[in-house]
Design a protein around this motif. Structure first.
Motif, PDB file in Angstrom:
ATOM      1  N   ASP A   1       3.624  17.020   4.782  1.00 23.09           N
ATOM      2  CA  ASP A   1       2.673  18.093   5.111  1.00 23.09           C
ATOM      3  C   ASP A   1       1.512  17.607   5.975  1.00 23.09           C
ATOM      4  N   ASP A   2       1.276  16.286   5.978  1.00 15.78           N
ATOM      5  CA  ASP A   2       0.091  15.725   6.622  1.00 15.78           C
ATOM      6  C   ASP A   2       0.293  15.372   8.096  1.00 15.78           C
ATOM      7  N   VAL A   3       1.511  15.478   8.597  1.00 20.78           N
ATOM      8  CA  VAL A   3       1.788  15.131   9.989  1.00 20.78           C
ATOM      9  C   VAL A   3       2.533  16.267  10.672  1.00 20.78           C
ATOM     10  N   SER A   4       2.401  16.330  11.982  1.00 22.47           N
ATOM     11  CA  SER A   4       3.026  17.432  12.726  1.00 22.47           C
ATOM     12  C   SER A   4       4.475  17.152  13.114  1.00 22.47           C
ATOM     13  N   LYS A   5       4.883  15.893  13.045  1.00 21.55           N
ATOM     14  CA  LYS A   5       6.261  15.529  13.368  1.00 21.55           C
ATOM     15  C   LYS A   5       6.867  14.829  12.159  1.00 21.55           C
ATOM     16  N   LEU A   6       8.057  15.237  11.785  1.00 23.57           N
ATOM     17  CA  LEU A   6       8.718  14.671  10.623  1.00 23.57           C
ATOM     18  C   LEU A   6       9.693  13.564  11.017  1.00 23.57           C
ATOM     19  N   LYS A   7      10.092  12.765  10.054  1.00 20.62           N
ATOM     20  CA  LYS A   7      11.081  11.720  10.298  1.00 20.62           C
ATOM     21  C   LYS A   7      12.328  12.349  10.907  1.00 20.62           C
ATOM     22  N   PRO A   8      12.945  11.699  11.844  1.00 17.86           N
ATOM     23  CA  PRO A   8      12.874  10.287  12.183  1.00 17.86           C
ATOM     24  C   PRO A   8      11.730   9.895  13.118  1.00 17.86           C
ATOM     25  N   ASP A   9      10.878  10.823  13.496  1.00 18.70           N
ATOM     26  CA  ASP A   9       9.709  10.452  14.276  1.00 18.70           C
ATOM     27  C   ASP A   9       8.852   9.510  13.431  1.00 18.70           C
ATOM     28  N   PRO A  10       8.310   8.459  14.020  1.00 24.15           N
ATOM     29  CA  PRO A  10       7.536   7.481  13.247  1.00 24.15           C
ATOM     30  C   PRO A  10       6.103   7.904  12.910  1.00 24.15           C
ATOM     31  N   MET A  11       5.717   9.126  13.253  1.00 25.23           N
ATOM     32  CA  MET A  11       4.323   9.542  13.100  1.00 25.23           C
ATOM     33  C   MET A  11       3.757   9.276  11.702  1.00 25.23           C
ATOM     34  N   ILE A  12       4.514   9.531  10.655  1.00 22.00           N
ATOM     35  CA  ILE A  12       3.986   9.370   9.305  1.00 22.00           C
ATOM     36  C   ILE A  12       3.620   7.912   9.028  1.00 22.00           C
ATOM     37  N   TYR A  13       4.433   6.976   9.514  1.00 18.58           N
ATOM     38  CA  TYR A  13       4.150   5.562   9.286  1.00 18.58           C
ATOM     39  C   TYR A  13       3.063   5.037  10.216  1.00 18.58           C
ATOM     40  N   VAL A  14       3.043   5.504  11.438  1.00 19.14           N
ATOM     41  CA  VAL A  14       1.978   5.133  12.370  1.00 19.14           C
ATOM     42  C   VAL A  14       0.628   5.619  11.828  1.00 19.14           C
ATOM     43  N   THR A  15       0.609   6.838  11.322  1.00 18.82           N
ATOM     44  CA  THR A  15      -0.618   7.407  10.752  1.00 18.82           C
ATOM     45  C   THR A  15      -1.078   6.588   9.552  1.00 18.82           C
ATOM     46  N   ALA A  16      -0.151   6.189   8.698  1.00 15.09           N
ATOM     47  CA  ALA A  16      -0.516   5.378   7.531  1.00 15.09           C
ATOM     48  C   ALA A  16      -1.137   4.052   7.962  1.00 15.09           C
ATOM     49  N   ALA A  17      -0.521   3.378   8.925  1.00  6.85           N
ATOM     50  CA  ALA A  17      -1.060   2.099   9.397  1.00  6.85           C
ATOM     51  C   ALA A  17      -2.446   2.281  10.011  1.00  6.85           C
ATOM     52  N   GLU A  18      -2.624   3.361  10.763  1.00  3.76           N
ATOM     53  CA  GLU A  18      -3.932   3.625  11.362  1.00  3.76           C
ATOM     54  C   GLU A  18      -4.992   3.868  10.292  1.00  3.76           C
ATOM     55  N   ARG A  19      -4.666   4.679   9.289  1.00  2.00           N
ATOM     56  CA  ARG A  19      -5.641   4.976   8.233  1.00  2.00           C
ATOM     57  C   ARG A  19      -5.978   3.742   7.403  1.00  2.00           C
ATOM     58  N   LEU A  20      -5.010   2.847   7.252  1.00  2.31           N
ATOM     59  CA  LEU A  20      -5.245   1.608   6.518  1.00  2.31           C
ATOM     60  C   LEU A  20      -5.840   0.523   7.411  1.00  2.31           C
ATOM     61  N   ASN A  21      -5.887   0.797   8.720  1.00  2.00           N
ATOM     62  CA  ASN A  21      -6.386  -0.156   9.700  1.00  2.00           C
ATOM     63  C   ASN A  21      -5.618  -1.484   9.603  1.00  2.00           C
ATOM     64  N   ILE A  22      -4.296  -1.365   9.636  1.00  2.00           N
ATOM     65  CA  ILE A  22      -3.435  -2.546   9.524  1.00  2.00           C
ATOM     66  C   ILE A  22      -2.393  -2.531  10.636  1.00  2.00           C
ATOM     67  N   ASP A  23      -2.076  -3.701  11.132  1.00  2.00           N
ATOM     68  CA  ASP A  23      -1.049  -3.850  12.155  1.00  2.00           C
ATOM     69  C   ASP A  23       0.307  -3.435  11.556  1.00  2.00           C
ATOM     70  N   PRO A  24       1.029  -2.544  12.209  1.00  2.00           N
ATOM     71  CA  PRO A  24       2.335  -2.122  11.683  1.00  2.00           C
ATOM     72  C   PRO A  24       3.292  -3.290  11.416  1.00  2.00           C
ATOM     73  N   LYS A  25       3.142  -4.392  12.141  1.00  2.00           N
ATOM     74  CA  LYS A  25       4.011  -5.553  11.932  1.00  2.00           C
ATOM     75  C   LYS A  25       3.787  -6.187  10.561  1.00  2.00           C
ATOM     76  N   ARG A  26       2.667  -5.857   9.916  1.00  2.00           N
ATOM     77  CA  ARG A  26       2.371  -6.377   8.579  1.00  2.00           C
ATOM     78  C   ARG A  26       2.845  -5.428   7.474  1.00  2.00           C
ATOM     79  N   CYS A  27       3.465  -4.319   7.868  1.00  2.00           N
ATOM     80  CA  CYS A  27       3.903  -3.306   6.911  1.00  2.00           C
ATOM     81  C   CYS A  27       5.388  -3.444   6.613  1.00  2.00           C
ATOM     82  N   VAL A  28       5.745  -3.101   5.375  1.00  2.00           N
ATOM     83  CA  VAL A  28       7.142  -3.031   4.969  1.00  2.00           C
ATOM     84  C   VAL A  28       7.347  -1.672   4.313  1.00  2.00           C
TER      85      VAL A  28
END
Length: 131
Positions: A29-56
């Motif tokens: 509900d929080d993003v305008s594009k659903l998977k398989p678009d990466p928006m939900i994960y990109v948004t999470a990394a941005e809000r956490l202020n973390i490099d996506p390469k550090r995410c699993v």
């Protein structure tokens, strides 16, 4: 998934008090594009202020795997009997396990190699299904 549905699941699995302590909880509900678009994960990394390469990301589908990899993140697949024959490794997953608990997976097993050997290190090599 909708915020209402996931909130119910999280309240049952984590408990309402622990759920309310999550720093970030982003749902479909929080993003305008659903998977398989990466928006939900990109948004999470941005809000956490973390490099996506550090995410699993822990996912259970090819659609989720595509979203995680599209965001530049590692992805562990947990599968069911109906999805176990999907070519998750061929689609880029970093590890595939039937369920995390069945293999005794811990956060240290996931992130330890990335910390000690670098962000490109392979993860869960001792417990993942063969490639």
């Amino acid at each position: 998934s909708t915020k209402e549905a996931v909130t119910k699941v999280l309240d049952v699995t984590l408990g309402e008090e622990r759920r309310k302590k999550l720093d970030v909880c982003i749902l479909g509900d929080d993003v305008s594009k659903l998977k398989p678009d990466p928006m939900i994960y990109v948004t999470a990394a941005e809000r956490l202020n973390i490099d996506p390469k550090r995410c699993v990301v822990i996912e259970d589908s090819i659609v989720g795997l595509k979203a995680a990899k599209g965001a530049g993140m590692k992805c562990v697949i947990t599968y069911t009997s109906s999805t176990e024959n999907e070519d998750f490794y061929g689609m880029g997953c970093d590890a595939k396990v039937p369920e995390l608990g069945s293999r005794g997976v811990t956060l240290d097993m996931i992130f330890g190699p990335m910390i000690s050997k670098g962000l490109d290190a392979e993860i869960l090599t001792d417990v993942r299904d063969p490639r």
